[in-house]
Design an enzyme around this catalytic site. Structure first.
Site: not given
Ligand code: NAD
Length: 259
Positions: A147, A161, A165
């Site tokens: 992650s 993003y 993650k």
């Protein structure tokens, strides 16, 4: 073969470059045969390919699999390749990822957003799915997801993003709950700023003025090296972490928890 992963087989996605490349090499040094799964063969940072380097510098063997992690058939084929070449799948590292699109949420292009989710989040899902099917047959294994600290904290102008993650973190927890009975451990690493093409080229942090200000906030006083993540992945993949599952490990020089 000796080592913490002696005689085991690992698939590492995104292992042509950066963090995945370091994980592949570190695992091979500890005795694991490696399938380097990537959309490209040459490292983004130049040099010989990861599989050539592993074959030259370690006693383990590595092969390259052309694999787009957003395509479940590619991922399934890569796991099959691991079994055909080396006889089993013991460790799956879902590392492949991209960082953009970035910017104000109101400006994000939907197609670019979907592409990022397809690679970062769906790629980890398909990788875990294919690995779990095979590891069940083997009687167990270890899945390590990569992650980011952006999977723990929200960052302005980084919403695609962060979404991907954060999803990987919860994917990890739910799979740990589901697969423990099959002897499959599932854990996640949250890297901080690591020196790779992602932080020198894609989102320039390393070597920039704003990056320097960020570095000063890191208790250990430096950005991470890919091998800092590889060593943590080795711990989680190996029997050293035999009673560790559903855990997330921040590897960021102390940045997030001291901010
Ligand atoms: P990198 O760009 O150096 O390497 C990423 C690799 O993934 C490349 O070889 C690329 O070809 C491959 N890849 C991209 N799309 C793919 C796809 N669809 N299928 C298969 N492979 C694909 O980046 P990195 O810094 O090594 O990042 C590795 C992972 O670590 C990523 O998931 C990234 O989000 C995460 N991460 C990196 C940092 C950092 O500071 N570098 C911090 C936190 C998390």
């Amino acid at each position: 073969m000796d080592g913490l992963l002696g005689g085991q087989t690992a698939v590492v996605t995104g292992a042509a470059s950066g963090i995945g490349r370091a994980i592949a090499h570190r695992f091979a040094e500890e005795g694991a045969n490696i399938v380097v799964a990537d959309v490209r063969e040459d490292p983004r940072e130049n040099g010989s390919t990861t599989h050539e380097r592993v074959n030259k510098e370690t006693d383990a063997q590595a092969v390259f699999a052309q694999c787009d992690v957003s395509d479940p058939a590619d991922v399934e084929g890569t796991v099959e390749m691991a079994v055909d070449e080396f006889g089993s799948l013991d460790v799956m590292v879902n590392n492949a990822g991209i960082v953009g699109p970035n910017g104000p949420v109101t400006d994000i292009d939907p197609e670019a957003y979907q592409r990022l989710l397809n690679i970062n989040l769906n790629g980890a899902f398909f990788g875990s799915q294919a690995a779990a099917r095979q590891m069940r047959e083997n009687g167990g294994g270890s899945i390590v997801n990569i992650s980011s600290i952006a999977g723990i904290q929200g960052y302005s102008n980084l919403s695609p993003y962060c979404t991907s993650k954060g999803g990987i973190r919860l994917l990890t927890y739910s799979l740990a709950a589901e697969l423990g009975a099959d002897g499959i451990r599932v854990n996640v690493i949250h890297p901080g700023v690591i020196e790779t093409a992602m932080t020198t080229d894609d989102v320039p942090i390393v070597g920039t003025e704003s990056g320097e200000q960020m570095r000063e906030l890191i208790p250990l006083g430096r950005f991470g090296a890919p091998d800092d993540i590889a060593k943590t992945a080795l711990y989680l993949a190996s029997d050293l972490a035999s009673y560790v599952t559903g855990e997330s490990v921040i590897v960021d020089g102390g940045m997030v928890n001291t901010a």
